[in-house]
Design an enzyme around this catalytic site. Sequence first.
Site, short mmCIF file in Angstrom:
data_model
loop_
_atom_site.label_atom_id
_atom_site.label_comp_id
_atom_site.label_asym_id
_atom_site.label_seq_id
_atom_site.Cartn_x
_atom_site.Cartn_y
_atom_site.Cartn_z
N ASN A 69 0.86 -1.14 -0.01
CA ASN A 69 -0.04 0.17 0.10
C ASN A 69 0.75 1.28 -0.10
O ASN A 69 2.12 1.22 0.60
CB ASN A 69 -0.89 0.06 1.37
CG ASN A 69 -1.89 1.34 1.32
OD1 ASN A 69 -2.37 1.40 0.37
ND2 ASN A 69 -1.86 1.74 2.49
N HIS A 113 0.85 5.12 1.12
CA HIS A 113 -0.10 6.10 2.19
C HIS A 113 0.47 7.55 2.34
O HIS A 113 1.68 7.42 2.36
CB HIS A 113 -0.19 5.45 3.70
CG HIS A 113 -0.74 6.29 4.76
ND1 HIS A 113 -1.98 6.21 4.56
CD2 HIS A 113 -0.74 7.25 5.59
CE1 HIS A 113 -2.51 7.19 5.42
NE2 HIS A 113 -1.57 7.49 5.96
N SER A 130 4.57 6.96 2.54
CA SER A 130 5.45 5.66 2.80
C SER A 130 4.62 4.37 2.25
O SER A 130 3.43 4.47 1.84
CB SER A 130 4.75 5.30 4.42
OG SER A 130 5.05 6.24 5.33
N ASP A 176 -3.32 1.02 8.30
CA ASP A 176 -2.17 1.74 8.06
C ASP A 176 -1.08 1.47 9.11
O ASP A 176 0.00 2.07 9.24
CB ASP A 176 -2.17 3.01 7.96
CG ASP A 176 -3.16 3.58 6.88
OD1 ASP A 176 -3.23 3.04 5.77
OD2 ASP A 176 -4.19 4.82 7.15
C1 GAR Z 1 -2.58 8.90 -2.70
O1 GAR Z 1 -2.34 10.02 -2.19
C2 GAR Z 1 -2.38 7.80 -1.91
O2 GAR Z 1 -1.21 7.72 -1.06
C3 GAR Z 1 -3.83 7.86 -0.96
O3 GAR Z 1 -4.55 8.12 -1.81
C4 GAR Z 1 -4.05 8.97 -2.85
C5 GAR Z 1 -4.50 8.45 -4.19
O4 GAR Z 1 -4.45 9.12 -5.35
N1 GAR Z 1 -3.92 6.51 -0.35
C6 GAR Z 1 -4.44 6.66 1.01
O5 GAR Z 1 -4.70 7.67 1.40
C7 GAR Z 1 -4.50 5.02 1.38
N2 GAR Z 1 -4.61 5.29 3.04
P1 GAR Z 1 -4.07 8.56 -6.68
O6 GAR Z 1 -5.64 8.07 -6.98
O7 GAR Z 1 -3.95 9.82 -7.48
O8 GAR Z 1 -3.14 7.63 -6.79
#
Ligand code: GAR
Length: 223
Positions: A111, A113, A140, A149
């Site tokens: 994942n 984060h 991370s 997480d």
């Molecule tokens: C990213 O910032 C990712 O790290 C986060 O969602 C966003 C997705 O952006 N993930 C989380 O918060 C998971 N806990 P994207 O759709 O443009 O890749």
Amino acid sequence: MSDSNAPIAVLFSGNGTNMQSVIKHAQQGRIRARIACVISNRADAYGLTRANNAGIPSHVVPHDQFASRELFEAELIRILESYEIETVVLAGFMRVFSEVFINRYANRILNIHPSLLPKYPGLGTHHRVLKAQESQHGCSVHFVTVGLDEGPLVLQAKVPVFETDDVHSLIRRVLEKEHIVFPLAIRWFCEGKLYCNDGTVYFNEKKLERPLQLTIAHKTELV
Ligand code: GAR
């Protein structure tokens, strides 16, 4: 450990920029794997268009159309098994998995984060970082376990937080790093250089005592 054509699935919920970065690196041969399919839990996720443009089969599994999390996950597993997927990467997939799903893909779910875990798990990380007047933020990559997480950390990248930042500028700065660390960690995993066993992460056959930090040398691995 994956062979060169190991099928991987990317799960996402929204814009899909991380998914696109993973697809790009796999299609350019920098990740030794094939993105066999992507799955979104939202029919309106823009990432579906990105997957379509990249020629990757996509599936929509709307979580709210299932009577329970178990049934939702059973459908995810059915699709993943139909592609013989054994490695799952979560690129902004905003659902929490049950033990059943985690155990099915134990040590094989990565994942990304948007925070320097263990700081700021959960949602709204950028907003919370600004509110706390942190001078540093980042992202991370970690293996996924049942706790939200909380899984073993692999690789992090830091960014500065400026007084002039708002949520949008911070999101952009962190995303830029996400698009490097995530494909890099997936690359290592697919090469067998990185793995997790009993809650411990191994990198180059050595126990990782703390998460790796992105360096310039790492970045050249993706060029
Ligand atoms: C990213 O910032 C990712 O790290 C986060 O969602 C966003 C997705 O952006 N993930 C989380 O918060 C998971 N806990 P994207 O759709 O443009 O890749």
